[in-house]
Structure formats: structure tokens, C-alpha cells
Design a protein around this motif. Sequence first.
Motif, short mmCIF file in Angstrom:
data_model
loop_
_atom_site.label_atom_id
_atom_site.label_comp_id
_atom_site.label_asym_id
_atom_site.label_seq_id
_atom_site.Cartn_x
_atom_site.Cartn_y
_atom_site.Cartn_z
N VAL A 331 -3.89 -6.50 2.07
CA VAL A 331 -2.94 -6.50 1.21
C VAL A 331 -2.29 -7.98 0.85
O VAL A 331 -1.97 -8.32 -0.13
CB VAL A 331 -1.56 -5.84 2.04
CG1 VAL A 331 -0.25 -5.90 1.20
CG2 VAL A 331 -1.90 -4.38 1.99
N SER A 335 -1.60 -9.45 -2.99
CA SER A 335 -0.41 -9.94 -3.36
C SER A 335 -0.61 -11.37 -3.75
O SER A 335 0.07 -11.82 -4.92
CB SER A 335 0.54 -10.12 -2.35
OG SER A 335 0.68 -8.49 -1.87
N GLU A 359 7.93 -7.26 -5.23
CA GLU A 359 6.83 -7.10 -4.15
C GLU A 359 7.07 -6.25 -3.07
O GLU A 359 6.24 -5.51 -2.70
CB GLU A 359 6.25 -8.51 -3.79
CG GLU A 359 5.19 -8.43 -3.10
CD GLU A 359 3.97 -8.11 -4.02
OE1 GLU A 359 3.94 -8.35 -5.04
OE2 GLU A 359 2.78 -7.67 -3.38
N SER A 403 2.67 -8.01 2.32
CA SER A 403 3.07 -8.34 0.72
C SER A 403 3.93 -9.44 0.61
O SER A 403 3.71 -10.03 -0.42
CB SER A 403 3.81 -7.04 0.08
OG SER A 403 2.98 -5.81 0.37
#
Lengths: 448, 448
Positions: A331, A335, A359, A403
Amino acid sequence: MSFELTNEYLDFLRDLIEAGDAQKAAAELCEHHPADIAEVLDELDEEEVLAITTHIPPELVGEVLIQLDEDVRKDILETYSGKQLAEEVVENLDSDDAADILSELDEEKKLEVLSNLEDIEQAKQIANLLTHAENTAGALMATELIKVNHNWTVLRCVSEMRKQAEEVEQVHAVYVVDDNDVLLGSLSLKKLLTTSTRTPIKEVYNDKIHSVRSTTDNEEVARIMNKYDMFVVPVVDDMGRLLGRITLDDVVDVIVEEADRDYQLASGLSDDVEVNDSIFDITKARLPWLLIGLLGGVVAASVIGQNEAELGNIPQLAFFIPLIAAMGGNVGVQSSAIVVQALAHQSVTDTAVRRLRKELSVGLVNGIICALAIYGISLVLGYGTKLALTVGLALLAVIMFASLFGTFVPLVLNKYKVDPALATGPFITTANDVLGLFIYFAIGSAIF
Amino acid sequence: MSFELTNEYLDFLRDLIEAGDAQKAAAELCEHHPADIAEVLDELDEEEVLAITTHIPPELVGEVLIQLDEDVRKDILETYSGKQLAEEVVENLDSDDAADILSELDEEKKLEVLSNLEDIEQAKQIANLLTHAENTAGALMATELIKVNHNWTVLRCVSEMRKQAEEVEQVHAVYVVDDNDVLLGSLSLKKLLTTSTRTPIKEVYNDKIHSVRSTTDNEEVARIMNKYDMFVVPVVDDMGRLLGRITLDDVVDVIVEEADRDYQLASGLSDDVEVNDSIFDITKARLPWLLIGLLGGVVAASVIGQNEAELGNIPQLAFFIPLIAAMGGNVGVQSSAIVVQALAHQSVTDTAVRRLRKELSVGLVNGIICALAIYGISLVLGYGTKLALTVGLALLAVIMFASLFGTFVPLVLNKYKVDPALATGPFITTANDVLGLFIYFAIGSAIF
């Protein structure tokens, strides 16, 4: 006219060289385009390369040299004296390519080449080019261009262009300057072809022209040329005087190099490394990131070690350690990658706060879906409610956290003028591994 | 002439639109380059975009449209009738841009546009362009070009060029064809400027010219143009007849898109996704890879589960699970990335066996260094000889295995015409996670 590099062709050349007929090998090779010749030479070993290059005619050597890999070029350049370089190589090259080659020589040899150039104007131009800082428009530009005075007529312009064209290999654009050499605009070939010969230039030139300063960063030049679909951009000094021009083919190289670098950083390679590099070079590019990963693993080990008692009571907690660690890393990289690309394309106009809020929403959606999935799977596989709940909740927390972290880090790096692509490397994966484990065990000890 | 998009400028335009003065906003905006106008419109919301575009003069609309993000363009195109599109937009565009816009319309509207074009030749050319398969040279090319017959003299050539130049916005090259339109070569502007007007073209043209077939893949076109430093490449059919030309600016877009895609695959994004996309679109691009990672985690959990008894006896084995998993993933991605880049640049001439042998050597060097490092660190941190030995040996095995696997997978994918960049995504990380754990526990049970 097409060329394909095959192992058969390489063997054919090698056999010729081995049989002492390097001259025939060179003659055969020189039937092809300099870019093809360079591609072949890049694949041969040093001895073979030198055997062939001594037989390549001088008017071709320069063009081949500038297309070679830097290390192969270095081997060849060492066999030339400064005088030979001046007379056989540099004389036949455009100013930007000549400057590139000179910049790879030591100071003494550089001077020897410049002082042996017959054309003193050329020597001056190359020496000027060498003063510009690396990775700027000034270092990328060439000085060969066609310029006309705004007071001239179309007729005079065409006859001057004929004269200048003898010096210039390829005509990309005709620039219009005033008496002080200050860039005013450009003249399209179409206008020249379709306007009466007595018209003054100042009535027909186009004054809406993009130019770059000699100090502008390479990548900014690439961005501008790509955005405005330009084939050539003029380079000016702080007074607006025309210094040179940059063509799109050189900028393509900048774009490709930049993309390669970002890709390598994202893949954990710290250096520009190629398939054909030596084992030592490849190791040098790979080891730093691996050692960072190693340290991360050691920290992770101590995080787990602190929870040894808990692990002794609930050994099943260990089952999902790889999942939590891997998902945090995945993840985080996703991001970061989105932010890095946006920064590269200059498309970030959102404020940092808005970006992070968005986000967070994406993390929440992904997190809930993944958490529900793993909760369901764990129950079905019989890991029990408590473990399923621990893993699900931890996963949700890890995804949201990763994130945010993955978005935040490249934005901060960029603010402090560090390449944000660094964030997508093992850095963020490793940090998220460790933090994910913290969260996992914290939730585990709360639930059990 | 330079433009920088700021939030202040966006707010200024938004205020004008809100005050009912969209016309003034449009007039202000139209002072800038179409690429700048498009950049601004990409940032506004649908209503604001439509309020402004109705006030953009027809001769500018087409140029702006082709620079917009696809979703913004779609919103605008929907407000136009087929007749309007023909008369206000397509008429002012080059054939390649016109075909791009038409390819985004439904069949009915496409037909309406083509039948409403005043210039039947233009309609035919666009219809022809629309027949080429996506991602081929044919779909990328434009038909506007200047061609001359090899039997003409320089004088006739210049006068024909003047005529043709009225239709053609920018003159990139002059192509020489025979009576059947078969491409023979090109004519340099320099030659035209410096040759006597009575010389026949066949005596002065350059017959060493690279061309591409209309069926050639986009990325191959990019590779050829980049390699040979070409600004424009002619496109021919299977008979060698000249169909069109592709300019380097369009190829730069291909290069950038390709680099972005590779980067996104390496970062675990399955779709072209941008900062400004909706939460749904971003989730759609990210979730598939996360679910693959999730499944990998579940498999890893069952691998650890099978070693539960051992873990109960030696709980310290759990400490280094993240390290083993992470290192396998990191090494695998590094190895894959090097192969993927080599394939992209077509620089793999080594046989697969030689490649794997070299990778094995690199893996051995990296593996020994990392194994010694972790062995030492583990001893210093007091984890005991047995655990240190297990972790060290497992790490060496994992690094060597991951190196081979990471090299092998993209080579195989490429052989079967699957994008090798897929290998650098979470796929390989996940596979290496699981296999690393197998190795780790196998060595652990042998040593303890």
C-alpha cells in the motif's frame, strides 16, 4: 534499410577479427548507420572494439563515438591523442556532441583538443558550452542554428540562410534576432516559401515563441518541449540573447533517463545499472537497498521479540506476520508511486491537506474491503474469531496508515528538493513493515 | 511567454464564472497557448469547463480538445452535435488529431461528423486512419506531408512545395516518391537551398531513409526514432507506398505512457491512474494487487501454520519471518527490474542461460554479504548460534533463489508475449515471500 543485431552477426564479426581481418569486419560494419555500429560495438569486448575502430573512417568515428556506452567510448578515447581527437573526431561533430565528448576527457587532453582545432570559432563555441553546469539547458544545447536579422527582407534572409546552411547539418528553425542578438521570434519555412521576397522579416515573423534560459533544468526543458509539442527550443541568456538551441531528440534521452531512474529507484536499484554491466557494478547498485532491508528486518525482529511472551501464548499470531508486513509495504508503494508520478508531471495543484484527505478515503475503502476479506477467509480456514478479528482490524489500520505515510513522504522529500522517487524504494516498504508489526501486536494484545 | 498554473489563477477564473462572466474568463484564458488552456480546464469541474468552452473561438477549440484529459474531453464532446464537430473542430485539426477525436465518439456520431466535413479528401483520409489497429504506426501517423516526384527538377519541386505547404501546418521533411507513390527517399532543406534549380530531384535525394510499416507497433516506432535520432519517420504500406508520417512529439507521448505503465506495474497499480482521479478509479487500480498480496499472505500463513509445532518449541524462529519475506521480495524485484529494462531497450543479446548464470553470481555475492551481516548481527544481539546460522543460511538461499526467479519470470513472460513488467509487481514479491518461508523453516528444522 533495417538492421537487427543477432548473435550470428556478432560471431561473424568476431571470426573475421580473430582471423586477423579486422579491416574487413570494419568495412562490413560501416555499411550500417552509426547507431547500428555503436550497438554492435557495445556488445564486443575491448580488444575487438579497438581492432575494429582503427579501421572506421574518421568522418564516421565521431558519430559512432557519441552513440556508444560511456565505458566503451572511454576505452576508445584513450587510444587517441589530443591532436587526433581534434582532427579526426571533434571537427566532424556538432558542438553539443563535441562538448559531451570533451567533458569526458581529463583537463590536459581537453586543452590539447581545443588548441588543435583548426576552426577557432568552433573551439570558442565548444569552450563556451563546457562552462555550463551539468543537467542544465546550457549543457544540453548546440550552437549550430540559423538566425536572421529582423531588418532583413525575405530575399536577403534566404541568401543568408543558404550561406549559414553550409555550416549547419539540419535546419530545424530559423530564429529572428535584433541587432544585439536578442531573440525576437521565429520564421516558419512555410512563411518563407509563401511570402513575396521583398517583404521585411519583421512583418512576417512569429513573436509568440517559447524559449528557455541556459540555466533551466534539463527536466524542465523536457516538460516544456513535451507540453508545447516543440521540436526545437531556443536557449537564451539572462539578457535574452540567443545562445543555442535544443532539439527534441536530445530531450528524448533526458526523458528516457529520468524514467529509467525512477523505475530503478522504485525497484530498489541505487545506480544506473544495465544487464551488460559487470557483477561488481550490479552488486554495487543492489547491495545498499538490501542492507537497508536487512536493517529493517532486524528492527522487525526486535519488535516481534518484545512480544515473545504473547507469541508463546498465542503462537497463531505468527501466522499472519508476513501478510501484515507485505500489505503495509504494498500500500505504501502504491500511494507513493501516484504522488511521484504526479510530481514528475507537475500535476499536483491540490494542497497537501486535500491530498492526504483523499488518500485517507482511498485507504479506508481499500482497507475495509481487504479487512472484510481476510476476516472471512480466516474464519473459513478455522483460525477462530479472535485471530480473524485481530488480523482484520490490524490490516485496516495498517492500510490506512501506510496510505498516509506513502503520500506524505514523497511530498516532504519533494519540498526539501530530494528526489521523491526515493520514497518508492525499499525505504517505505521497510518502514511500513516495522510499523505494521507494531500495530498488529498492539491490537492482538488488546483482543486476546 | 511563459505560463504557470496557480491556485490563485484558478480562483480568479472561478470567481469570474460564478459572477456570470464566463465570457471574460474565456477571453482571458485564450491569451494563452492551447496546452496551457487545456491544463487549466483539466483542473476545473465539469460545469465550469462547459461554461468556458462555449466561449472559446472555433479555431482554437480543436487544439485545446486534443490536449485535454480524456474524461474532460468526453464531457465537452457530448455537448457538440456531429455537424458542429465537423465544422468547428475537426476541420481545423491535423488528420491524426482528428482521427483521435473521432475514435472516441460512438459509431453514429462518427458517421455524422465524416459526412458533414466539407473537404471530402479530408474525410477520406480520416476514415482511412480510423481503419488502423490501435497502438500501431498507422493509428499514430498523420497524412499531412510534402512529397515530390523523383522525375521533377528542383525548381518544379519548390513550386509544388509552395502549393502543398498551404495545406500543411509545419514542414518536417520532403519525401521523394516514384510514379506509383512508392517511397524512394527524402530531400533535405539544405540540399534544396544549395542546389541549382534545374537539377533533377533523382540526382540529389537521399535514398538512405528509415521508414516503418503501418502495422509496426508503437513502441517499436519509438525505439527506431530514438535510436536513429529521427524527428519524423515516414509510414509505408506493404507495397512500400507512402501513407503518412509520424513526428517525434507524438512518439514522446508513447515513450512517456510506456514508462508510466512500467512504473505503475512495478508499484502495484494495475491501471493508468492519476492524482486527480476519483476515489473509485484509484481503488479500482489498487485493489487487484492488494488482493493478490492478501492471498499470498494467506498462503504464507498456512506455510507457517504447518510449522506450528516447531514454532512452539523455538518461538524465536518467528522473529525473522519479516526479514526473510522482505528480502526475498526485494531481491526478486531488483532482478526483474534489470531484465524488464533490458527488454524495453532491446539490449538483451545474452542467451537465457548466460543471463541466469550471471544472475546467480550476483545473487551469490549479495547473498554471502547479507548472510554474513545478519549472522554477525544476530550473534551480537544475542539470538544464539543456532538461530543466527538458520537465518544466515536461509537468507543466502532465499537471495539466490529470488535472483533466479526474478530473472526467469520476466524472460518467460516476454517469450509468451506478455508484458514482462508484470513480473515486477506484487506478483513476484508475493511468490518470493511464500517460497522464502518454506526455505527458512526447512533450514530451521534441519539445524535445531
